[in-house]
Scaffold this motif. Structure first.
Motif, short mmCIF file in Angstrom:
data_model
loop_
_atom_site.label_atom_id
_atom_site.label_comp_id
_atom_site.label_asym_id
_atom_site.label_seq_id
_atom_site.Cartn_x
_atom_site.Cartn_y
_atom_site.Cartn_z
N ALA A 1 3.30 -1.68 -0.70
CA ALA A 1 1.91 -2.06 -0.96
C ALA A 1 1.05 -1.89 0.28
O ALA A 1 -0.09 -1.39 0.20
N HIS B 1 8.65 -4.33 -1.55
CA HIS B 1 7.36 -4.37 -2.23
C HIS B 1 6.22 -4.52 -1.22
O HIS B 1 5.17 -3.88 -1.35
N GLU C 1 -2.29 0.42 0.77
CA GLU C 1 -3.54 -0.15 1.28
C GLU C 1 -4.04 0.62 2.50
O GLU C 1 -5.23 0.92 2.63
N PHE D 1 4.09 -11.23 -1.93
CA PHE D 1 5.16 -10.26 -2.18
C PHE D 1 6.49 -10.99 -2.29
O PHE D 1 6.77 -11.91 -1.53
#
Length: 200
Positions: free
Chosen positions: A65, A61, A69, A56
């Protein structure tokens, strides 16, 4: 669902901790709420070594993410995600001290989450080395200690601070009978050794 895990809530320090440490329990108890404590997002221009190792380029970000997940993983286990707004320890150096998570704030958030979901069982994956795990563990203990309202009132506002100190315990391991007989007539210190008393 067993009475032992009636309406459980898992307090997860980070996005992955509940699944990594309690995944089997989550799979066995559909609908379990997973409250992820350190899911707050710092400024976009923050970059840490760990985030770079995870590919990353900035914290925003990374947080987005990891949240996605976590949603996918919890969906597989039929668990219900809920997020705190506390910062991961790796981001705390980049924000004013007032924004750093505290035991008191986490304990209060935990209390609200338990009441909001009517949870009867609290599950906490205990970490060994990460500061966020230690913070969450201490916050959970602080909430439990506060349950003894009548006794804390008698202690006074500062009379029970020692209960939040690092805990120590003793483990008693019985030695073989031959060892105990051989040390029977020696001094008290040696006799203790026959019972294998050691400090953890």
């Amino acid at each position: 669902m067993s009475d032992i895990f009636a309406r459980p809530l898992v307090m997860s320090p980070h996005f992955n901790d509940a699944v990594f440490s309690c995944g089997a329990m989550l799979a066995a108890h559909p609908g379990t709420v997973v409250y992820t404590v350190c899911s707050g997002c710092p400024a976009a221009d923050v970059t840490t070594e760990w985030d770079l190792r995870c590919s990353f380029d900035n914290a925003t970000h990374a947080t987005q993410a990891r949240s996605l997940e976590d949603d996918r993983a919890l969906d597989i286990l039929t668990a219900v995600p809920e997020r705190g707004d506390f910062l991961d320890a790796q981001y705390v150096p980049f924000v004013p001290l007032a924004h750093a998570p505290t035991q008191e704030a986490i304990a209060q958030a935990l209390d609200h989450a338990l009441r909001r979901h009517g949870a009867r069982t609290l599950v906490i994956p205990f970490g060994l080395v990460h500061p966020d795990h230690e913070l969450v563990r201490r916050a959970a203990k602080r909430r439990a200690v506060k349950a003894y309202a009548s006794q804390l009132k008698a202690f006074g506002p500062d009379g029970y601070d020692d209960v939040f100190c690092t805990e120590r315990c003793w483990k008693l391991v019985f030695a073989p009978k031959e060892t105990s007989r051989a040390l029977r007539d020696q001094d008290g210190k040696t006799r203790n050794a026959a019972f294998g008393i050691r400090k953890n």
